[in-house]
Design an enzyme around this catalytic site. Structure first.
Site, PDB file in Angstrom:
ATOM      1  CG  HIS A 146      35.232  36.524  35.438  1.00  0.00           C
ATOM      2  ND1 HIS A 146      35.374  37.524  36.130  1.00  0.00           N
ATOM      3  CD2 HIS A 146      34.342  35.794  35.571  1.00  0.00           C
ATOM      4  CE1 HIS A 146      34.229  37.825  36.585  1.00  0.00           C
ATOM      5  NE2 HIS A 146      33.428  36.684  36.525  1.00  0.00           N
ATOM      6  CB  SER A 192      30.693  38.585  36.353  1.00  0.00           C
ATOM      7  OG  SER A 192      31.495  38.303  37.205  1.00  0.00           O
ATOM      8  CG  ASP A 229      37.786  40.073  35.586  1.00  0.00           C
ATOM      9  OD1 ASP A 229      37.714  39.625  34.511  1.00  0.00           O
ATOM     10  OD2 ASP A 229      37.424  39.488  36.580  1.00  0.00           O
TER      11      ASP A 229
HETATM   12  N1  ARG Z   1      34.800  35.510  41.581  1.00  0.00           N
HETATM   13  C1  ARG Z   1      34.549  35.976  40.561  1.00  0.00           C
HETATM   14  C2  ARG Z   1      33.395  35.506  39.864  1.00  0.00           C
HETATM   15  O1  ARG Z   1      32.635  34.555  40.778  1.00  0.00           O
HETATM   16  C3  ARG Z   1      35.562  35.928  39.293  1.00  0.00           C
HETATM   17  C4  ARG Z   1      35.945  34.387  39.123  1.00  0.00           C
HETATM   18  C5  ARG Z   1      36.945  34.756  38.220  1.00  0.00           C
HETATM   19  N2  ARG Z   1      38.237  34.518  38.507  1.00  0.00           N
HETATM   20  C6  ARG Z   1      38.754  33.282  38.720  1.00  0.00           C
HETATM   21  N3  ARG Z   1      40.021  33.695  39.398  1.00  0.00           N
HETATM   22  N4  ARG Z   1      38.450  32.314  38.908  1.00  0.00           N
HETATM   23  O2  ARG Z   1      32.694  35.061  38.962  1.00  0.00           O
HETATM   24  N1  GLU Z   2      32.425  37.055  39.725  1.00  0.00           N
HETATM   25  C1  GLU Z   2      30.972  36.926  39.846  1.00  0.00           C
HETATM   26  C2  GLU Z   2      30.343  36.564  38.489  1.00  0.00           C
HETATM   27  O1  GLU Z   2      30.865  35.998  37.588  1.00  0.00           O
HETATM   28  C3  GLU Z   2      30.443  38.066  40.413  1.00  0.00           C
HETATM   29  C4  GLU Z   2      30.958  37.889  41.770  1.00  0.00           C
HETATM   30  C5  GLU Z   2      29.756  37.601  42.686  1.00  0.00           C
HETATM   31  O2  GLU Z   2      29.458  36.653  42.736  1.00  0.00           O
HETATM   32  O3  GLU Z   2      29.306  38.665  43.191  1.00  0.00           O
HETATM   33  O4  GLU Z   2      29.123  36.861  38.275  1.00  0.00           O
END
Ligand code: ARG
Ligand code: GLU
Length: 719
Positions: A84, A654, A220
């Site tokens: 991502h 991330s 991921d």
């Molecule tokens: N929650 C993760 C972060 O904050 C992954 C985000 C990307 N994935 C998604 N399905 N939108 O960035």
């Molecule tokens: N998916 C998040 C990022 O893009 C990390 C997850 C979080 O916020 O801890 O940094």
């Protein structure tokens, strides 16, 4: 009596550093954390993690593209981050003919690695406490802007001194709400190439449905490479550049992970706000989040439906939808977590104890006696204005047409200015023309039209009329609540909803045509909205932030004096940090217990060919059937996919390496569990878990699924 007991218990409790909580400064590890880290199982030293005298793990960590973290895993600048995090770049190389987003991409040689204009990675060269020199000549009586300008001037001197004779950049940044300042010297590389990405049904398996959730099965990760000039120095893209030779790269562990293992995360967490007063937490959880959640839900409903029906729309909107959905879901989890943790009441109880401590001493009373009352006062005053602002930014100002129309504002301005020459105006028109195809490549007029109708409806019906720009009230009245009709009129009449119309307009543009822009219904809405924000809200918001910045600086200092034995870590601010904890499951709800790892079995269980997010890659299925896991399977003979631990992480982490007791790479951080997403405001050791992609699954996909063995061979694998 009861109060005293509570006071004491709270006091004692808050002295214990919760195993897991904290994002620590690498240069202070030795002083603050090393002992605890070693007691938890770490076998390396703080000096192995950060050193300015010799290469250390920090030299293998980069800030990736501004918002993520990446780590170097080979002597040839090979870099791992999340899928991502590479998403935007993978998407930019994708089209209906070669859809790397859907099908994956694997460069078979250096020559096939794809350049990504605009993408950069940044190393931390060193950091240093410069509080004294940064605050030189700052006096307590200065107002916020005087203080800022003195610090800015001091910082300039410090920075110039730090980068003299090098190609490094540097900045001086506030920590602990401006009670401390650190110099950060950095080195940035601009030629970063895409080496590989799994297909979306691996890299984004579970999609937004599983996002922020446990159990998780997302592969991921994506693979990039840093290129440098012939002298191993940063350089803009050139085909003559060569793979970068890093000062340090991570060893990759095939040993696997067990529950209770020590782990640490080394990366660039973006923002946390752990030391706010109760009023601020209440505002985020109960005002700001709910408004944004509702409006984003409406955008997502439209986009998701269109993506289901049309492959092109899926390519155009998948990155946008992921971005909208990500924060939408985060905010839902955060608000719930705050409620469940009673975070507001906990903060109030803390404030009560704090106030007693303040009242017990006349000097403290003089310095901090009015602090919390001022806070409460300013939040009460601010909430309606901030709500109005959030309604506008998450509502009308998130409509693509409105934003795009407003990107022509400069052209309008310059066209009417006497001192701007015709050729400057024409150059600007040409520049806008050059951007048209790029913008419309990812634009669907019908998606945007439906979003317009939905958001306008909510905005006009629900937002506080007292802070509504007049144009909305007028148009609402004239359309008599028919938001579809309003949308149709705007989209049919505006030139900004069609690539052909914009191009034709710009090709013949001369400065008197600015009149046409001024008459455009989308531009009119945009201009009126931005003008309203500027005139009526920005000043208020600016004033609010000035006051709260200075209150927070005082409150932070006071909290540190109130709890002199507590070890404080500074809020995240996109600078390099270490979080450490243990591999551990959790109990998300009454009668539910979560295991600490997930496996390929779960991917097969989740499979659903009817649902895009749960389509299982056929090669993956075949490898599952034959159990052909090579050296990547676990000793329990399954294929581990992800695991969770108590590391305190946030957005920006991330792609961060998750390391074991010996500093070897065991995984790539990519998410947090939903129940713990309030950790940006308050950490709960029972519920907060970071989610890590098991590095063995990453290697398995590269080697067995993609057949890109050359990449695995580049790495130093530890058995
Ligand atoms: N929650 C993760 C972060 O904050 C992954 C985000 C990307 N994935 C998604 N399905 N939108 O960035
Ligand atoms: N998916 C998040 C990022 O893009 C990390 C997850 C979080 O916020 O801890 O940094």
């Amino acid at each position: 009596m009861k109060k005293t007991i509570f006071f004491l218990t709270f006091f004692l409790l808050s002295l214990i550093v919760h195993a897991g909580e904290g994002m620590w400064l690498p240069i202070l590890l030795q002083q603050l954390n090393e002992k605890e880290m070693r007691a938890m199982g770490m076998r390396i030293t703080a000096d192995d993690i950060y050193s300015i005298n010799h290469s250390s793990l920090k030299d293998a960590i980069v800030l990736f593209g501004g918002g993520c973290t990446g780590e170097i895993v080979s002597g040839q600048g090979l870099l791992l981050t999340n899928h991502h995090c590479g998403y935007g770049n993978i998407q930019r190389h994708s089209s209906l003919e070669h859809d790397y987003l859907t099908d994956g991409f694997w460069a078979q040689s250096f020559a096939e690695e794809l350049p990504n204009p605009g993408l950069s990675v940044t190393f931390l060269v060193r950091m240093q406490d410069v509080t004294t020199s940064a605050l030189n000549n700052v006096t307590p009586r200065m107002n916020e802007s005087q203080r800022d300008s003195v610090i800015a001037a001091n910082s300039k001197i410090i920075v110039n001194e730090a980068v003299k004779g090098t190609h490094y950049k540097a900045s001086v940044r506030p920590f602990f709400a401006g009670n401390q300042y650190y110099l950060l010297v950095t080195e940035t590389f601009n030629d970063i190439r895409l080496v590989g990405a799994p297909p979306s049904n691996i890299g984004k398996f579970g999609g937004d449905t599983d996002n922020w959730m446990w159990p998780r099965h997302t592969g991921d990760f994506s693979v990039f490479r840093i290129y440098a000039d012939k002298n191993n120095n940063p350089a803009d893209y050139s085909k003559d550049n060569v793979p970068y030779t890093p000062k340090k790269y991570l060893n990759v562990s095939l040993k696997g992970v067990s529950e209770g293992d020590f782990t640490f995360v080394y990366g660039f967490p973006g923002t946390t706000q752990e030391y706010l007063p109760a009023a601020a937490v209440d505002m985020v959880a109960n005002h700001k989040n709910p408004i944004a959640i509702g409006l984003r839900q409406q955008r997502l409903d439209v986009i998701n439906q269109a993506m289901e029906q049309d492959r092109l729309v899926r390519i155009q909107y998948s990155a946008k939808a992921a971005g909208i959905a990500n924060f939408w879901k985060k905010m839902i989890g955060e608000s719930r977590g705050i409620k469940r943790l009673d975070a507001v009441d906990k903060k109030l109880a803390f404030e009560n104890d704090f106030s007693q401590w303040v009242a017990a001493d006349p000097y403290r009373e003089a310095a901090y006696g009015k602090l919390l009352a001022e806070y409460n006062h300013i939040y009460t005053d601010f909430i309606p204005k901030n709500n109005a602002y959030n309604y506008l930014t998450e509502g009308p100002l998130s409509i693509e047409l409105i934003r795009y129309a407003y990107s022509f504002n400069k052209l309008v301005q310059q066209s009417s200015q006497q001192n701007v020459t015709d050729s400057a105006v024409n150059a600007l028109a040409k520049q806008l023309h050059a951007g048209v195809d790029g913008y419309f490549k990812n634009y669907d007029i019908n998606v945007d039209r439906k979003i317009f109708a939905a958001l306008m409806n909510t905005y006009c019906e629900k937002a506080d009329a007292e802070y509504m720009p007049a144009i909305y009230k007028e148009l609402k009245a004239s359309y008599n609540g028919d938001y579809e009709k309003w949308a149709d009129d705007v989209f049919d009449r505006s030139i900004f909803a069609s690539a052909e119309k914009v191009k034709a307009f710009l090709e013949k543009y001369s400065r008197k045509d600015a009149k046409k822009i001024l008459k455009d219904p989308a531009f009119q809405l945009a201009a009126a909205t931005y003008a309203y924000v500027q005139l009526n809200l920005s000043k208020e918001l600016g004033r609010f932030y000035d006051v709260t910045d200075s209150l927070q600086r005082i409150y932070m200092k006071a909290q540190m004096e109130f709890l002199p034995k507590k070890q404080f870590y500074p809020d995240a601010n996109s600078t390099l940090r270490v979080a450490y904890g243990k591999v551990k499951g959790y109990e998300p709800a009454d009668a539910v217990e979560y295991n600490w790892f997930s496996t390929l079995d779960g991917i097969i269980q989740k499979e659903n060919p009817e649902i895009y997010d749960y389509v299982v890659d056929p090669r993956l299925k075949e490898l599952y059937r034959t159990k052909d896991y090579g050296p990547y399977g676990d000793r329990d003979s399954s294929m581990h996919v992800t695991f969770i631990a108590t590391n305190h992480t946030t957005g920006g982490n991330s792609g961060s390496p998750v390391l074991d007791a010996d500093g070897n790479l065991i995984g790539i951080n990519f998410d947090r569990c939903w129940e713990g997403t309030m950790s940006d405001l308050m950490y709960d050791p029972d519920q907060c878990r970071n989610i890590t992609l098991d590095i063995r699954y990453c290697l398995f996909v590269i080697d067995k699924v993609a057949g890109a063995k050359r990449l695995v061979e580049e790495m130093n694998l530890i058995n």
